[in-house]
Write a protein that holds these residues in place. Sequence first.
Motif, short mmCIF file in Angstrom:
data_model
loop_
_atom_site.label_atom_id
_atom_site.label_comp_id
_atom_site.label_asym_id
_atom_site.label_seq_id
_atom_site.Cartn_x
_atom_site.Cartn_y
_atom_site.Cartn_z
N GLY A 135 -112.78 -32.10 -36.54
CA GLY A 135 -113.89 -31.42 -37.22
C GLY A 135 -113.49 -30.04 -37.71
O GLY A 135 -113.87 -29.63 -38.81
N CYS A 136 -112.72 -29.31 -36.90
CA CYS A 136 -112.24 -27.99 -37.33
C CYS A 136 -111.35 -28.12 -38.56
O CYS A 136 -111.42 -27.30 -39.49
CB CYS A 136 -111.47 -27.31 -36.20
N GLY A 137 -110.51 -29.15 -38.56
CA GLY A 137 -109.64 -29.37 -39.71
C GLY A 137 -110.44 -29.65 -40.97
O GLY A 137 -110.09 -29.17 -42.06
N MET A 138 -111.52 -30.41 -40.83
CA MET A 138 -112.38 -30.68 -41.98
C MET A 138 -112.99 -29.40 -42.55
O MET A 138 -113.05 -29.21 -43.77
CB MET A 138 -113.48 -31.67 -41.59
N ILE A 139 -113.43 -28.52 -41.65
CA ILE A 139 -114.03 -27.26 -42.11
C ILE A 139 -113.00 -26.40 -42.82
O ILE A 139 -113.25 -25.86 -43.91
CB ILE A 139 -114.65 -26.51 -40.91
N VAL A 140 -111.82 -26.26 -42.22
CA VAL A 140 -110.76 -25.45 -42.83
C VAL A 140 -110.35 -26.04 -44.17
O VAL A 140 -110.20 -25.33 -45.18
CB VAL A 140 -109.54 -25.37 -41.88
N GLY A 141 -110.17 -27.36 -44.22
CA GLY A 141 -109.77 -28.00 -45.47
C GLY A 141 -110.81 -27.85 -46.55
O GLY A 141 -110.48 -27.60 -47.72
N ASN A 142 -112.08 -27.99 -46.17
CA ASN A 142 -113.17 -27.86 -47.13
C ASN A 142 -113.19 -26.48 -47.78
O ASN A 142 -113.30 -26.34 -49.00
CB ASN A 142 -114.49 -28.14 -46.43
N LEU A 143 -113.06 -25.43 -46.95
CA LEU A 143 -113.10 -24.06 -47.46
C LEU A 143 -111.84 -23.71 -48.26
O LEU A 143 -111.92 -23.13 -49.35
CB LEU A 143 -113.30 -23.08 -46.31
N ALA A 144 -110.67 -24.08 -47.71
CA ALA A 144 -109.41 -23.75 -48.39
C ALA A 144 -109.27 -24.55 -49.68
O ALA A 144 -108.86 -24.00 -50.73
CB ALA A 144 -108.23 -24.03 -47.46
N GLY A 145 -109.61 -25.84 -49.64
CA GLY A 145 -109.48 -26.67 -50.83
C GLY A 145 -110.36 -26.22 -51.97
O GLY A 145 -109.95 -26.22 -53.14
N SER A 146 -111.59 -25.78 -51.64
CA SER A 146 -112.50 -25.33 -52.70
C SER A 146 -112.01 -24.04 -53.33
O SER A 146 -112.15 -23.84 -54.54
CB SER A 146 -113.91 -25.16 -52.14
N ARG A 147 -111.42 -23.16 -52.54
CA ARG A 147 -110.87 -21.92 -53.11
C ARG A 147 -109.69 -22.21 -54.04
O ARG A 147 -109.57 -21.64 -55.12
CB ARG A 147 -110.42 -20.97 -51.99
N LEU A 148 -108.80 -23.10 -53.59
CA LEU A 148 -107.66 -23.46 -54.42
C LEU A 148 -108.11 -24.16 -55.71
O LEU A 148 -107.53 -23.94 -56.78
CB LEU A 148 -106.72 -24.37 -53.64
N ALA A 149 -109.15 -24.98 -55.61
CA ALA A 149 -109.64 -25.70 -56.79
C ALA A 149 -110.19 -24.76 -57.84
O ALA A 149 -110.06 -25.01 -59.05
CB ALA A 149 -110.71 -26.71 -56.37
N ASP A 150 -110.81 -23.66 -57.39
CA ASP A 150 -111.33 -22.68 -58.36
C ASP A 150 -110.21 -21.99 -59.12
O ASP A 150 -110.39 -21.55 -60.25
CB ASP A 150 -112.19 -21.63 -57.63
N LYS A 151 -109.04 -21.91 -58.50
CA LYS A 151 -107.90 -21.25 -59.15
C LYS A 151 -107.13 -22.21 -60.06
O LYS A 151 -106.68 -21.81 -61.14
CB LYS A 151 -106.96 -20.67 -58.08
N ALA A 152 -106.96 -23.45 -59.62
CA ALA A 152 -106.19 -24.42 -60.41
C ALA A 152 -106.60 -25.82 -59.96
O ALA A 152 -106.03 -26.35 -58.99
CB ALA A 152 -104.69 -24.20 -60.21
#
Length: 378
Positions: free
Chosen positions: A238-255
């Motif tokens: 569950g912690c991995g899902m939260i970290v991935g969700n937040l990190a992935g969305s930030r990266l997606a906004d950049k590229a």
Amino acid sequence: MAIGGFGIGTGEFVIMGLLPEVAQDIGITIPQAGHVISAYALGVVIGAPLLAVLAAGWPRRRLLVALMIFYALGNFASAMAPSYLTLNLLRFVAGLPHGTYFGVAALVAASLVEPWRRAQAVGWVMLGLTTATLVGVPIATWLGEVFGWRAAFALVGVISVLAAVMVQREVPDQPADHRASPMRELGALRRKQVWLTLGIGAIGLGGLFSVFSYIKPTLIEVAGMNASLVPAVLALFGCGMIVGNLAGSRLADKALIPTIGGLLVWAFVVLGAFVFTAHHPWLAAINVFLVGTIVAMGPTLQIRLMDVAGDAQTLAAALNHSAFNMANALGAWLGGLSIAAGMGYPSTGWVGALLAVAGLGVFAWSVSAARKEKAAAA
């Protein structure tokens, strides 16, 4: 809107920890009780496009409130189901608003921020779903074990009513698009990039479920982990899902496009590594956390669908969660086949890695097709 996602995530996953209680209460076997999970997933797959098309002209806040009330009623009714057949039917009904809610909530969230923060806004909505695996599901499971499985669904119903009230109070009222119609929404199905993006999710995300569906017996029988430690490892997921969700969305906004491709490569590496780490308790626990981060593909693909759907935004956004549930079914099925073939529980990692490669193939097809379309337009 994230609270609504929290309620939906809790309602979707809590049943997995209460199958023995359900089976004993209504007089069926545990495998039969597992059918209610499939019934819910089928409701998600069918309900997402159906409700998105039928409600195309609704104001989005009113639609979100209606979907949450629908979800609450479905769970309250599930808590009173008298029989196996009735419970399956009611879980199917409860799953119907799932995909449309997340799709519409993602559209609303993206409309409330600057264009360069759309993925992060969608990520915050999806945070409710990922947080449910860490907080909501354990609480509801405990409630179900102490007061009976029906209490867990009643809790989900209460959370859904709370979400409906808060959406009505806090979400800005956005007028309906008077040009919207069922036929215009169905136009999304004529767009090649919509299908390719859905294919990336349905296939590329399957590896996550290939491993996670069999994680408990893998940890106990292969890694030799004490059963009492399994909940802690699931919490790491569950912690991995939260970290991935937040990190992935930030990266997606950049590229956005590089992020989708990079996440598929990441999935290949993480899932392939599980074949080897599954034999060691601590390495397996760390790898489970990393497998959870693959969920970062959720908000990235949601934004991609918004970009390629044209004026059929609602249907395309809702279909993302149909693809998510298809990935769930595909990954669990293929993982089960590899285990049944005598390849052992760690083989689910190979299945996941192969699905990531297949997802990369669909991604490459999508990028190539987009370049050809751009060149033709030029």
